[in-house]
Scaffold this motif. Structure first.
Motif, PDB file in Angstrom:
ATOM      1  N   ILE A  54       0.881  -1.349   0.182  1.00 32.26           N
ATOM      2  CA  ILE A  54       0.025  -0.076  -0.106  1.00 32.26           C
ATOM      3  C   ILE A  54       0.911   1.237  -0.068  1.00 32.26           C
ATOM      4  CG2 ILE A  54      -1.571   1.342   1.274  1.00 32.26           C
ATOM      5  CD1 ILE A  54      -2.841  -1.401   2.194  1.00 32.26           C
ATOM      6  N   SER A  55       0.606   2.318  -1.028  1.00 28.15           N
ATOM      7  CA  SER A  55       1.362   3.488  -1.141  1.00 28.15           C
ATOM      8  C   SER A  55       0.536   4.669  -0.942  1.00 28.15           C
ATOM      9  CB  SER A  55       1.877   3.604  -2.543  1.00 28.15           C
ATOM     10  OG  SER A  55       0.634   3.727  -3.286  1.00 28.15           O
ATOM     11  N   ARG A  56       1.026   5.679  -0.517  1.00 24.28           N
ATOM     12  CA  ARG A  56       0.450   6.781  -0.274  1.00 24.28           C
ATOM     13  C   ARG A  56      -0.618   7.290  -1.480  1.00 24.28           C
ATOM     14  NH1 ARG A  56       0.254  12.433  -1.090  1.00 24.28           N
ATOM     15  NH2 ARG A  56      -0.274  13.802   0.665  1.00 24.28           N
ATOM     16  N   ALA A  57      -0.292   7.078  -2.514  1.00 23.35           N
ATOM     17  CA  ALA A  57      -1.132   7.279  -3.746  1.00 23.35           C
ATOM     18  C   ALA A  57      -2.357   6.436  -3.555  1.00 23.35           C
ATOM     19  CB  ALA A  57      -0.596   6.911  -4.901  1.00 23.35           C
ATOM     20  N   ASP A  58      -2.338   5.262  -3.043  1.00 24.46           N
ATOM     21  CA  ASP A  58      -3.169   4.262  -2.720  1.00 24.46           C
ATOM     22  C   ASP A  58      -4.200   4.721  -1.905  1.00 24.46           C
ATOM     23  OD1 ASP A  58      -2.422   2.432  -4.707  1.00 24.46           O
ATOM     24  OD2 ASP A  58      -1.169   1.241  -3.118  1.00 24.46           O
ATOM     25  N   ILE A  59      -3.747   5.339  -0.701  1.00 30.81           N
ATOM     26  CA  ILE A  59      -4.656   5.918   0.052  1.00 30.81           C
ATOM     27  C   ILE A  59      -5.450   7.170  -0.102  1.00 30.81           C
ATOM     28  CG2 ILE A  59      -4.504   6.893   2.577  1.00 30.81           C
ATOM     29  CD1 ILE A  59      -1.903   5.158   3.172  1.00 30.81           C
ATOM     30  N   VAL A  60      -4.535   7.909  -0.787  1.00 31.35           N
ATOM     31  CA  VAL A  60      -5.377   9.264  -1.367  1.00 31.35           C
ATOM     32  C   VAL A  60      -6.316   8.825  -2.324  1.00 31.35           C
ATOM     33  CG1 VAL A  60      -4.959  11.255  -2.699  1.00 31.35           C
ATOM     34  CG2 VAL A  60      -2.991  10.451  -0.834  1.00 31.35           C
ATOM     35  N   LYS A  61      -6.121   7.969  -3.312  1.00 34.14           N
ATOM     36  CA  LYS A  61      -7.208   7.612  -4.447  1.00 34.14           C
ATOM     37  C   LYS A  61      -8.493   6.938  -3.461  1.00 34.14           C
ATOM     38  CE  LYS A  61      -7.747   4.545  -8.166  1.00 34.14           C
ATOM     39  NZ  LYS A  61      -7.213   3.421  -9.133  1.00 34.14           N
ATOM     40  N   HIS A  62      -8.109   6.308  -2.488  1.00 28.91           N
ATOM     41  CA  HIS A  62      -9.290   5.563  -1.672  1.00 28.91           C
ATOM     42  C   HIS A  62      -9.995   6.685  -1.121  1.00 28.91           C
ATOM     43  CE1 HIS A  62     -11.377   2.244   0.511  1.00 28.91           C
ATOM     44  NE2 HIS A  62     -11.147   2.988   1.515  1.00 28.91           N
ATOM     45  N   TYR A  63      -9.369   7.742  -0.444  1.00 27.15           N
ATOM     46  CA  TYR A  63      -9.943   8.578   0.277  1.00 27.15           C
ATOM     47  C   TYR A  63     -10.976   9.381  -0.559  1.00 27.15           C
ATOM     48  CZ  TYR A  63     -10.573  12.720   3.200  1.00 27.15           C
ATOM     49  OH  TYR A  63     -11.206  13.899   3.932  1.00 27.15           O
ATOM     50  N   LYS A  64     -10.399   9.926  -1.735  1.00 29.20           N
ATOM     51  CA  LYS A  64     -11.134  10.749  -2.576  1.00 29.20           C
ATOM     52  C   LYS A  64     -12.424   9.719  -3.374  1.00 29.20           C
ATOM     53  CE  LYS A  64      -7.485  13.615  -4.083  1.00 29.20           C
ATOM     54  NZ  LYS A  64      -6.528  14.165  -5.292  1.00 29.20           N
ATOM     55  N   ARG A  65     -12.269   8.542  -3.317  1.00 26.17           N
ATOM     56  CA  ARG A  65     -13.293   7.843  -3.912  1.00 26.17           C
ATOM     57  C   ARG A  65     -14.544   7.371  -3.119  1.00 26.17           C
ATOM     58  NH1 ARG A  65     -12.579   1.862  -7.084  1.00 26.17           N
ATOM     59  NH2 ARG A  65     -14.730   1.999  -7.761  1.00 26.17           N
ATOM     60  N   TYR A  66     -14.171   7.347  -1.550  1.00 24.88           N
ATOM     61  CA  TYR A  66     -15.228   6.861  -0.541  1.00 24.88           C
ATOM     62  C   TYR A  66     -15.323   7.820   0.278  1.00 24.88           C
ATOM     63  CZ  TYR A  66     -14.730   2.345  -3.103  1.00 24.88           C
ATOM     64  OH  TYR A  66     -14.740   1.114  -3.771  1.00 24.88           O
ATOM     65  N   TYR A  67     -14.558   8.559   0.971  1.00 22.51           N
ATOM     66  CA  TYR A  67     -14.768   9.395   1.834  1.00 22.51           C
ATOM     67  C   TYR A  67     -15.687  10.748   1.156  1.00 22.51           C
ATOM     68  CZ  TYR A  67     -12.099   6.675   5.029  1.00 22.51           C
ATOM     69  OH  TYR A  67     -11.774   5.640   5.908  1.00 22.51           O
ATOM     70  N   ARG A  68     -16.838  10.491   1.212  1.00 17.79           N
ATOM     71  CA  ARG A  68     -17.899  11.456   0.892  1.00 17.79           C
ATOM     72  C   ARG A  68     -19.164  11.414   1.710  1.00 17.79           C
ATOM     73  NH1 ARG A  68     -17.754  10.443  -5.794  1.00 17.79           N
ATOM     74  NH2 ARG A  68     -15.867  10.553  -6.142  1.00 17.79           N
ATOM     75  N   ALA A  69     -19.852  12.749   1.804  1.00 19.72           N
ATOM     76  CA  ALA A  69     -20.913  12.839   2.564  1.00 19.72           C
ATOM     77  C   ALA A  69     -21.886  12.013   2.111  1.00 19.72           C
ATOM     78  CB  ALA A  69     -21.531  14.386   2.306  1.00 19.72           C
ATOM     79  N   CYS A  70     -22.170  11.347   0.977  1.00 19.33           N
ATOM     80  CA  CYS A  70     -23.188  10.267   0.505  1.00 19.33           C
ATOM     81  C   CYS A  70     -22.767   9.135   1.071  1.00 19.33           C
ATOM     82  CB  CYS A  70     -23.376  10.306  -0.824  1.00 19.33           C
ATOM     83  SG  CYS A  70     -21.671  10.118  -1.841  1.00 19.33           S
TER      84      CYS A  70
END
Length: 236
Positions: A54-70
């Motif tokens: 797991i890289s920093r890029a993986d974490i950022v991508k996951h955060y942007k994809r799933y950590y949303r209000a909906c």
């Protein structure tokens, strides 16, 4: 730095888990039962080889994809007025609803063939898990199977505990379970025993499974199982 510290902590926890007899056996049981392509065949906490990648890029991508209000449920505890809270939410959360990401899907077909796998570790105990696929939480069979699990192997008055541990002295620990799952679940029983008693313990576990089909369950057993399940639910 924080990322590497957390990675180190997770890897340490996984190494410790591998020394836990139940965890080690149950993890391999699920992989055998569901297969490597099904989400339930993988441990939620991950595998050492995937955690290392797991890289920093993986974490950022996951955060942007799933950590949303909906995708979130906000819980607020404290001395704050509702109007002020709503005002803050309107200010900081996006007003336009973002379409949720597609949910994970998996094959629901059952693996009907019988399979056995033997793992060897440097421990002073034999550990067996036997089980099979069952239904999901929406099935009418779900509750009866949960009660059956409690009758067979949950609590000190269950059949496995009384017959295999108390009467026969075969088990260091023994039990049964059926997890609640949105997709197909599984019914399983386990026993920790002396290495020289492995075959006998396996035969006796299978015999107790067979008795469920041939011996009538008493009203006392059913009532005990119901009380046990309700008690555990309230404690949870």
């Amino acid at each position: 730095r924080d990322r590497e510290k957390e990675r180190h902590n997770i890897l340490d926890a996984l190494r410790l888990s591998e020394d836990d007899k139940f965890y080690f056996t149950y993890k391999n049981f699920r992989q055998l039962l569901y297969g490597k392509t099904h989400p339930y065949g993988h441990p939620v906490e991950g595998e050492p080889e995937t955690v290392k990648r797991i890289s920093r890029a993986d974490i950022v991508k996951h955060y942007k994809r799933y950590y949303r209000a909906c995708n979130m449920i906000l819980r607020v505890v404290g001395n704050i007025e509702e109007k002020k809270l709503v005002s803050l939410l309107k200010r900081y959360l996006p007003r336009k609803a973002i379409k949720p990401q597609p949910k994970v899907t998996a094959d629901k077909s059952l693996r009907r063939k019988t399979e056995t796998e033997v793992k060897t570790k440097e421990i002073e105990q034999g550990f067996i898990i036997l089980g099979y696929n069952t239904c999901d939480v929406r099935s009418p069979d779900y509750i009866p199977l949960k009660v059956t699990s409690a009758i067979l192997g949950e609590g000190m008055s269950s059949r496995l505990f009384v017959h295999l541990r108390d009467r026969m002295g075969l088990a260091y620990n023994v039990g049964c379970g059926m997890p609640s799952r949105k997709l197909r679940s599984h019914f399983f029983a386990w026993i920790g025993t002396k290495p020289e008693s492995i075959q006998q313990a396996k035969e006796q576990l299978l015999a107790e499974f067979e008795k469920l089909k041939t011996e009538k369950v008493s009203t006392e057993e059913v009532n005990r199982a119901k009380k046990y399940i309700i008690g555990r639910f309230l404690l949870d």
